[in-house]
Design a protein around this motif. Structure first.
Motif, PDB file in Angstrom:
ATOM      1  N   ILE A  93       0.986  -0.981   0.032  1.00 44.46           N
ATOM      2  CA  ILE A  93      -0.012  -0.150   0.077  1.00 44.46           C
ATOM      3  C   ILE A  93       0.910   1.231  -0.041  1.00 44.46           C
ATOM      4  N   ILE A  94       1.838   1.224   0.759  1.00 44.72           N
ATOM      5  CA  ILE A  94       2.968   2.346   0.926  1.00 44.72           C
ATOM      6  C   ILE A  94       3.538   2.704  -0.569  1.00 44.72           C
ATOM      7  N   ALA A  95       3.785   1.703  -0.920  1.00 43.39           N
ATOM      8  CA  ALA A  95       4.445   1.716  -2.585  1.00 43.39           C
ATOM      9  C   ALA A  95       3.625   2.182  -3.547  1.00 43.39           C
ATOM     10  N   THR A  96       2.297   1.848  -3.406  1.00 42.06           N
ATOM     11  CA  THR A  96       1.361   2.132  -4.195  1.00 42.06           C
ATOM     12  C   THR A  96       1.058   3.716  -3.980  1.00 42.06           C
ATOM     13  N   LEU A  97       0.736   3.982  -2.854  1.00 42.98           N
ATOM     14  CA  LEU A  97       0.727   5.685  -2.719  1.00 42.98           C
ATOM     15  C   LEU A  97       1.870   6.476  -3.262  1.00 42.98           C
ATOM     16  N   LYS A  98       3.056   5.884  -3.250  1.00 39.15           N
ATOM     17  CA  LYS A  98       4.115   6.753  -3.721  1.00 39.15           C
ATOM     18  C   LYS A  98       4.021   6.716  -5.214  1.00 39.15           C
ATOM     19  N   PHE A  99       3.343   5.584  -5.558  1.00 37.45           N
ATOM     20  CA  PHE A  99       3.206   5.611  -7.159  1.00 37.45           C
ATOM     21  C   PHE A  99       2.330   6.554  -7.561  1.00 37.45           C
ATOM     22  N   LEU A 100       1.123   6.559  -6.800  1.00 37.91           N
ATOM     23  CA  LEU A 100       0.127   7.546  -7.435  1.00 37.91           C
ATOM     24  C   LEU A 100       0.751   9.034  -7.601  1.00 37.91           C
ATOM     25  N   GLU A 101       1.574   9.440  -6.620  1.00 38.23           N
ATOM     26  CA  GLU A 101       1.989  10.522  -6.735  1.00 38.23           C
ATOM     27  C   GLU A 101       3.068  10.957  -7.709  1.00 38.23           C
ATOM     28  N   ASP A 102       3.818   9.829  -8.164  1.00 43.66           N
ATOM     29  CA  ASP A 102       4.654  10.079  -9.301  1.00 43.66           C
ATOM     30  C   ASP A 102       4.075  10.050 -10.621  1.00 43.66           C
ATOM     31  N   SER A 103       4.865  10.270 -11.795  1.00 42.81           N
ATOM     32  CA  SER A 103       4.373   9.987 -13.039  1.00 42.81           C
ATOM     33  C   SER A 103       4.266   8.582 -13.581  1.00 42.81           C
ATOM     34  N   LEU A 104       3.321   8.173 -14.359  1.00 45.51           N
ATOM     35  CA  LEU A 104       3.164   6.827 -14.764  1.00 45.51           C
ATOM     36  C   LEU A 104       4.453   6.472 -15.625  1.00 45.51           C
ATOM     37  N   THR A 105       5.443   5.727 -15.525  1.00 45.56           N
ATOM     38  CA  THR A 105       6.485   5.175 -16.186  1.00 45.56           C
ATOM     39  C   THR A 105       6.468   3.661 -15.943  1.00 45.56           C
ATOM     40  N   PHE A 106       7.411   3.164 -16.932  1.00 41.17           N
ATOM     41  CA  PHE A 106       7.661   1.693 -16.828  1.00 41.17           C
ATOM     42  C   PHE A 106       8.465   1.380 -15.638  1.00 41.17           C
ATOM     43  N   GLY A 107       9.437   2.400 -15.067  1.00 40.11           N
ATOM     44  CA  GLY A 107      10.112   2.042 -14.080  1.00 40.11           C
ATOM     45  C   GLY A 107       9.674   2.517 -12.681  1.00 40.11           C
ATOM     46  N   THR A 108       8.533   3.515 -12.511  1.00 40.22           N
ATOM     47  CA  THR A 108       7.913   4.035 -11.517  1.00 40.22           C
ATOM     48  C   THR A 108       7.214   2.926 -10.766  1.00 40.22           C
ATOM     49  N   ILE A 109       6.650   1.783 -11.483  1.00 39.99           N
ATOM     50  CA  ILE A 109       5.892   0.852 -10.874  1.00 39.99           C
ATOM     51  C   ILE A 109       6.529  -0.105 -10.118  1.00 39.99           C
ATOM     52  N   VAL A 110       8.039  -0.165 -10.314  1.00 35.33           N
ATOM     53  CA  VAL A 110       8.807  -1.397  -9.937  1.00 35.33           C
ATOM     54  C   VAL A 110       8.583  -1.633  -8.616  1.00 35.33           C
ATOM     55  N   SER A 111       8.723  -0.673  -7.658  1.00 37.30           N
ATOM     56  CA  SER A 111       8.544  -0.885  -6.027  1.00 37.30           C
ATOM     57  C   SER A 111       7.212  -1.520  -5.905  1.00 37.30           C
TER      58      SER A 111
END
Length: 421
Positions: free
Chosen positions: A76-94
């Protein structure tokens, strides 16, 4: 010196009291699994299969539930950070990393529920197979699995150690840009766990908590492939047991009684493979999904410039280890299919006068049926899959290179890459 004899009549007493069953041979694997709350089955260290059982209300199951909750929290923590960042192939790694581990633990709990029944069936099949000393002796399945577990976990530990060293080195270089009040430990935790401290305020205890969970998830990440390879080796060994007996008929004329017996043994092992596949097929599918994704991510990152030699050593060691694990799963699992095809070669070597209806039925069965593990029935683990995986990786990598934006590297006054931005 007294020579120790091999007791073929008793499956549980080969040499020096060594148990040649898969149940005992897989103890090193379950030792590692129990330390990390995976496969919460009771009685795995007992001398009898009667001790093996699964209980929802037990300490090992409570351990697994706690870990599932913690890994779910990190997801859930990693998902919250992902939602704050731009959607790229690398940002979803965590997000993918923690979600993968969360699903893996749930799958292992499902395997644990079915494991006692599966091992009882597996053991009954083993007792009926031809007893061959060179396949069931002390230096056979148990030794190979022990060496496999030790080797893979040592390499995984080296990779994790390089990861720690790379993050420490980066924290050391960033110390001058973050102010005197920022400690090296804080910089290290921010570098290792950016998703955690993007959502929660920094605290050393929280940093150590995140590090332990990250270490745990790294183990699960490696253990999944280790488990599949171990199961594949065990099943391949049982097919070798059958084929060792059938090999006696190469170029010779044997009775129908012989072929009926060997066909029955072959069918028993084939049915065992199908039962094992029902239990671990979800695990195989998740393993390939994870490995292909991270291979593509790592290959994409290889196009970016490395900060220094330590970063480069860690990156390439990690990439090579990941690719080796991916192809190792495919190679060892495909040997099940290879061994299931071997009786056809032996039957074709029999003189024409020795061919009977029983041998023809056996040959037709071996030729027409595909005996292998699968990933949710979407794909079968045969040698052809290795070529398909290679082609898939190359294809998707070319697509990712086209759609991914070019990386921009900021530099300091000396023109060196600024890794602290």
């Amino acid at each position: 010196m007294e020579q120790k004899t091999w007791i073929a009549k008793d499956f549980l007493a080969y040499r020096g009291g060594h148990n040649g069953s898969t149940f005992r041979a897989m103890r090193p694997l379950f030792t590692a699994a129990r330390l990390f709350s995976l496969i919460p089955v009771n009685g795995v260290f007992g001398d009898s299969l009667m001790d093996l059982h699964f209980k929802w209300f037990s300490l090992v199951m409570l351990y697994s539930v706690v870990v599932i909750a913690i890994v779910g929290f990190m997801t859930i923590i990693a998902t919250l950070k992902f939602l704050e960042d731009s959607l790229t192939f690398g940002t979803i790694v965590s997000v993918f990393f923690y979600l993968y581990n969360f699903c893996a633990i749930l799958i292992f709990v499902g395997i644990a529920r079915k494991w006692p029944e599966l091992m009882a069936y597996w053991h009954s099949v083993e007792k009926n197979l031809p007893q061959t000393e060179h396949l069931c002796g002390r230096r056979s399945l148990r030794t190979r699995l022990h060496q496999l577990v030790t080797t893979l976990l040592v390499i995984a530990a080296i990779e994790h150690g390089l990861s720690i060293a790379a993050n420490i080195e980066k924290a050391y270089r960033c110390k001058g840009t973050k102010g005197a009040q920022t400690t090296y430990l804080e910089l290290y935790f921010h570098e290792s766990l950016p998703h955690l401290f993007r959502v929660l305020p920094y605290h050393p205890l929280l940093g150590w908590f995140g590090y332990i969970i990250n270490f745990y998830c790294t183990f699960v990440w490696n253990f999944m492939d280790l488990f599949i390879i171990s199961i594949s080796i065990a099943l391949t060994t049982r097919f070798k047991q059958v084929n060792a007996k059938i090999e006696q008929a190469r170029g010779r004329i044997m009775s129908d009684i012989f072929w009926t017996s060997q066909r029955n043994h072959y069918q028993q092992v084939s049915a065992l493979v199908q039962e094992v596949d029902k239990v671990i097929t979800n695990l195989i599918f998740l393993s390939y999904l994870n490995n292909l994704y991270f291979v593509c991510v790592q290959l994409l990152h290889s196009l970016n410039p490395m900060d220094n030699y330590l970063q480069a050593i860690y990156f390439w060691f990690s990439l090579i280890f990941l690719i080796a694990r991916t192809f190792g799963v495919s190679l060892y699992s495909s040997k099940i299919h290879d061994q299931s095809r071997r009786p056809a070669q032996i039957i074709r070597s029999i003189p024409t006068t020795g061919l009977t209806k029983e041998t023809e039925r056996f040959l037709e069965e071996v030729t027409n049926e595909t005996v292998s593990l699968t990933g949710k029935k979407f794909f079968r683990l045969t040698r052809k899959l290795i070529l398909k995986i290679t082609g898939t990786i190359v294809t998707y990598e070319l697509v990712l290179i086209q759609v991914s934006p070019g990386g921009k590297v900021t530099t300091d006054n000396a023109g060196n890459p600024n890794v602290c931005t």
